[in-house]
Scaffold this active site. Structure first.
Site, mmCIF file in Angstrom:
data_model
loop_
_atom_site.group_PDB
_atom_site.id
_atom_site.type_symbol
_atom_site.label_atom_id
_atom_site.label_comp_id
_atom_site.label_asym_id
_atom_site.label_seq_id
_atom_site.Cartn_x
_atom_site.Cartn_y
_atom_site.Cartn_z
ATOM 1 N N GLN A 83 14.743 130.854 106.907
ATOM 2 C CA GLN A 83 13.611 131.178 106.023
ATOM 3 C C GLN A 83 13.374 132.686 105.990
ATOM 4 O O GLN A 83 13.975 133.439 106.757
ATOM 5 C CB GLN A 83 12.351 130.472 106.515
ATOM 6 N N HIS A 115 -6.295 125.357 112.180
ATOM 7 C CA HIS A 115 -5.730 124.819 113.418
ATOM 8 C C HIS A 115 -6.762 124.100 114.290
ATOM 9 O O HIS A 115 -6.464 123.091 114.905
ATOM 10 C CB HIS A 115 -5.039 125.937 114.200
ATOM 11 N N ASP A 146 15.841 121.280 114.874
ATOM 12 C CA ASP A 146 15.367 120.802 113.583
ATOM 13 C C ASP A 146 14.564 119.508 113.821
ATOM 14 O O ASP A 146 15.020 118.628 114.559
ATOM 15 C CB ASP A 146 16.603 120.535 112.715
ATOM 16 N N ASP A 154 2.995 120.162 111.589
ATOM 17 C CA ASP A 154 2.548 121.406 110.951
ATOM 18 C C ASP A 154 3.774 122.108 110.372
ATOM 19 O O ASP A 154 4.286 123.072 110.925
ATOM 20 C CB ASP A 154 1.865 122.287 112.023
ATOM 21 N N PRO A 192 13.783 121.291 98.050
ATOM 22 C CA PRO A 192 14.351 120.044 98.569
ATOM 23 C C PRO A 192 14.393 119.963 100.088
ATOM 24 O O PRO A 192 14.155 118.900 100.654
ATOM 25 C CB PRO A 192 15.763 120.013 97.987
#
Lengths: 528, 226
Positions: free
Chosen positions: A261, A299, A379, A398, A405
């Protein structure tokens, strides 16, 4: 062999640039499948038309035209990613602040740019191949073709490798450009006017290094501008220095690209005369995740809801995502509970540990981790797929919102079914997810899809809550979940407490109505 | 044997469409099963382009020993089966625990399937050139337009409307139609008619049961449902 190498570099670099263009645009569109597909199709079309053109060049002009095309490729292709970025910048300047690049108009614009630029790369690559094939006297057609196809393989593999190594985008352009230049250099010996050829080599060289240097600068301005949204009314304003001065001086942008990311932290200074307080917002793939002003609502209320609904002291808590460390901070007081966090991105954890703003917010929890807490770098999907034995009393999910996708899989039927496998009897799951409403105060279609997906996964009574920051709580219960307001801790902040309210705009939906709703699955994704 | 130009272009278009479509569907399955949409699409596209080239090279070697139409016939049988069963097989073999040991073996097998589709597709264009030698430029154009159509139709139409499993089955049925066309050249008209009816019925059934087909893929992905 020389022409074989040229065939290899030509296909590797034209395809490489087309893929680079798609990868760079994915940052802005968030649509990975669509962007990749709409880069590959026009590239292949360009390849075909280019080869038809290459076939029609007279035999006596083939070598000189090949040199020209190769020179044109080295000169033009590195600029394409920069043109793409500049187009995005200009688009943002001219559109209303509410028109994002992931919305329909913005998306169509971005995909159009990707298509056109990939088509150009395809034409330049396609036109060279027939010329190489007909010029290669000592090289058989099959071998020249093999070199060409190996080049295509190297392009894809090379980009995967560069992304995995976290090589900056400007350097990736440079690497492909240098490979292409080496092909042009080899071709120089076949060019009649070698001195002219050598002199002409300087043009692509300057363009290449200039682009590699300029790309991060233009990227910085484009991304920063997409966050604080300056707009111009007239084209002439684009050339005014003060526009860039405003973008440069207003706020600070810290950007970290990881193989998974892009992390942006945008710090906005306060504007005292307008009574606007300063803020810092963390964006993942350009989508806001947390900001200083609202983190308490987010949070604190998420953890308070989970503990309240569980009705007791959980022995084991699982957090999926939450790499900023803020959930761990909220759970710090549970010293006898085993807390396991699954985070995909080690660089996100490092950023949350090292960055002053984020580590200040999470009270340095990631540097001084209590013994009952553990962070596993994995993951979430593969963790759940492999682990169906360990069970948890509370699961807090979270994860980034389903933009694209990869992320929408984290809101799918299969994902929620895997979550069910790790729940102990009476367990509670609290999920951070986007809930949208229509003007008639009903759930929007996207929200209904997520709620229906949860119901299809076996969570019969999802409890949507949070008028300020939306969440859904689910459990294995046979009756609807309800908050026990007498059990909320006294130290709960007012802003967090005000978010612990059910939102039930669709509570009158019948089973028949629910049956009509869509289910989002990994293999049949729905719009979320 | 001469062929109507329209048929040649239409068949080329369908074949190119099917091949790239299978690869996009495989990339989708790999992205779901292994993770990383961006990376999986990059790997699949480059393996496809590479194996496409290898296929056309090998065609050059076997051409003198076999009749073009027969080669194409076998290629279409192969592609129909690999395309049809590929997503289901890939989802199953990539499920943890199906293969003992690490994930290297199932992933290698999955990428081999991607290469196989590319390799078989590599035979198609040279075959079409040989079936209609004077129309190479237009055949190439039909091929590239077919690929362009696949790259637009997969993400914008097939995936959202039918899901991965039924989309790939519909496209495999298109591939099967080409196989029937190649058989019909031998003059077996009744066989062709029955085949066309069967393909049409299968397509209707695939559309009706699209949810169930995608559920089947989900069950293969998850294993035992809790």
């Amino acid at each position: 062999m020389r022409l074989g190498y040229v065939a290899l570099t030509a296909s590797a670099t034209t395809m490489g640039y087309s893929l680079l263009i798609a990868v760079a645009m994915m940052d802005f569109t968030g649509e990975e499948v669509l962007t990749q597909c709409l880069a590959v199709g026009p590239y292949l079309l360009g390849l075909g038309l280019g080869s038809v053109y290459g076939d029609h060049i007279p035999a006596d002009k083939k070598i000189s035209r090949l040199w020209l095309l190769e020179w044109l490729s080295v000169t033009v292709l590195p600029i394409l990613p920069l043109i793409q970025l500049a187009a995005v910048f200009i688009f943002l300047q001219y559109t209303h602040p509410s028109v994002g690049l992931d919305q329909k108009t913005g998306l169509a614009f971005c995909l159009g740019i990707v298509g056109v630029l990939s088509f150009i790369a395809g034409i330049l690559g396609g036109a060279q191949l027939p010329l190489i094939l007909s010029s290669a006297q000592k090289l058989s057609t099959e071998v020249a073709l093999a070199f060409n196809y190996i080049g295509a393989l190297l392009a894809g593999a090379g980009i995967v490798f560069l992304i995995a190594l976290n090589i900056p985008f400007g350097h990736q352009i440079l690497i492909f450009g240098i490979i292409q230049l080496s092909g042009l250099m080899l071709l120089l010996s076949t060019f009649r006017k070698r001195t002219t050829g050598l002199a002409l080599m300087f043009i692509p060289l300057i363009i290449l290094f200039g682009t590699a240097h300029l790309y991060p600068v233009v990227e910085h301005y484009t991304v920063k501008n997409s966050y604080h949204r300056t707009r111009v009314d007239h084209v002439s304003q684009l050339f005014r220095k003060n526009l860039y001065q405003v973008i440069k001086e207003f706020g600070e942008l810290e950007r970290v690209r990881t193989p998974y990311q892009t992390i942006d932290l945008f710090i906005e200074p306060p504007v005292p005369h307008l009574s606007i307080p300063g803020n810092a917002t963390l964006y993942l793939n350009r989508k806001p995740q947390i900001d200083i002003l609202t983190t308490a609502i987010y949070h604190e209320s998420m953890v308070a809801a989970a503990l309240n609904l569980f009705q007791g002291m959980p022995k084991k808590i699982l957090i999926l995502g939450g790499g900023d460390g803020l959930l761990l901070k909220e759970l710090k007081h549970l010293t006898s509970t085993r807390i396991t966090q699954i985070e995909l991105d080690p660089l996100m954890l490092q950023f949350a540990r090292d960055n002053n703003v984020i580590s200040g917010l999470n009270e340095n929890i990631l540097s001084n981790m209590p013994k009952n807490m553990e962070v596993k770098i994995e993951d979430a999907i593969s963790y759940l797929r492999k682990n169906s034995k360990e069970q948890f009393d509370v699961v807090i999910i979270d994860l980034p919102f389903p933009n694209g996708p990869d992320l929408s899989r984290l809101y799918s039927l299969e994902f929620y079914k895997m979550v069910r496998r790790v729940l102990s009897p009476g367990a509670i799951v609290v999920i951070d997810l986007p809930l949208y409403f229509t003007e008639e105060r009903a759930f929007a279609q996207e929200s209904k899809t997520i709620l229906k997906t949860l119901r299809s996964a076996g969570f019969r009574y999802p409890l949507p809550f949070g008028p300020l920051a939306s969440f859904v709580a689910v459990g294995m219960n046979e009756t609807p979940l309800r908050f026990d307001y007498l059990r909320f801790p006294e130290e709960l902040s007012v802003s967090a407490a005000s978010n612990l309210v059910d939102v039930f705009p669709d509570e009158n939906l019948t089973e028949a109505d629910w049956a009509k709703q869509n289910v989002n699955t990994m293999f049949w994704p729905k719009e979320l | 044997m001469t062929f109507q130009p329209f048929f040649i272009y239409a068949v080329t278009f369908i074949l190119a469409f099917c091949s790239l479509f299978y690869e996009f569907a495989f990339a989708q399955v790999l992205a779901v099963s292994i993770g990383g949409t961006k990376i999986q699409y990059l790997i699949v596209i480059s393996l496809f382009t590479f194996s496409l080239g290898m296929g056309s090279l090998v065609y050059g070697k076997i051409k003198p020993r076999a009749e073009t139409r027969k080669i194409l016939l076998w290629v279409e049988i192969g592609l129909t089966f690999v395309g049809l069963l590929g997503p289901f097989a890939l989802t199953w073999i990539l499920r943890p625990g199906v293969f003992p040991g690490g994930s290297a073996m199932p992933q290698a097998l999955a990428y081999f399937t991607v290469i196989l589709v590319g390799f078989l597709s590599g035979f198609e264009i040279p075959c079409m050139f040989d079936l209609s030698p004077s129309r190479n430029g237009r055949i190439l154009a039909a091929d590239y337009v077919g690929m362009l159509a696949a790259s637009i139709a997969f993400p914008l139409f097939f995936l959202p409307v039918f899901g991965t499993a039924s989309s790939v089955m519909i496209v495999a049925l298109f591939n099967c139609t080409v196989f029937l066309w190649l058989r019909s050249i031998e003059g077996r008209h009744w066989e062709t008619m029955i085949g066309l009816v069967a393909i049409f019925s299968s397509m209707i059934l695939t559309i009706i049961f699209r949810a169930e087909l995608n559920e089947l893929l989900s069950s293969l992905y998850l294993g035992v449902d809790p």
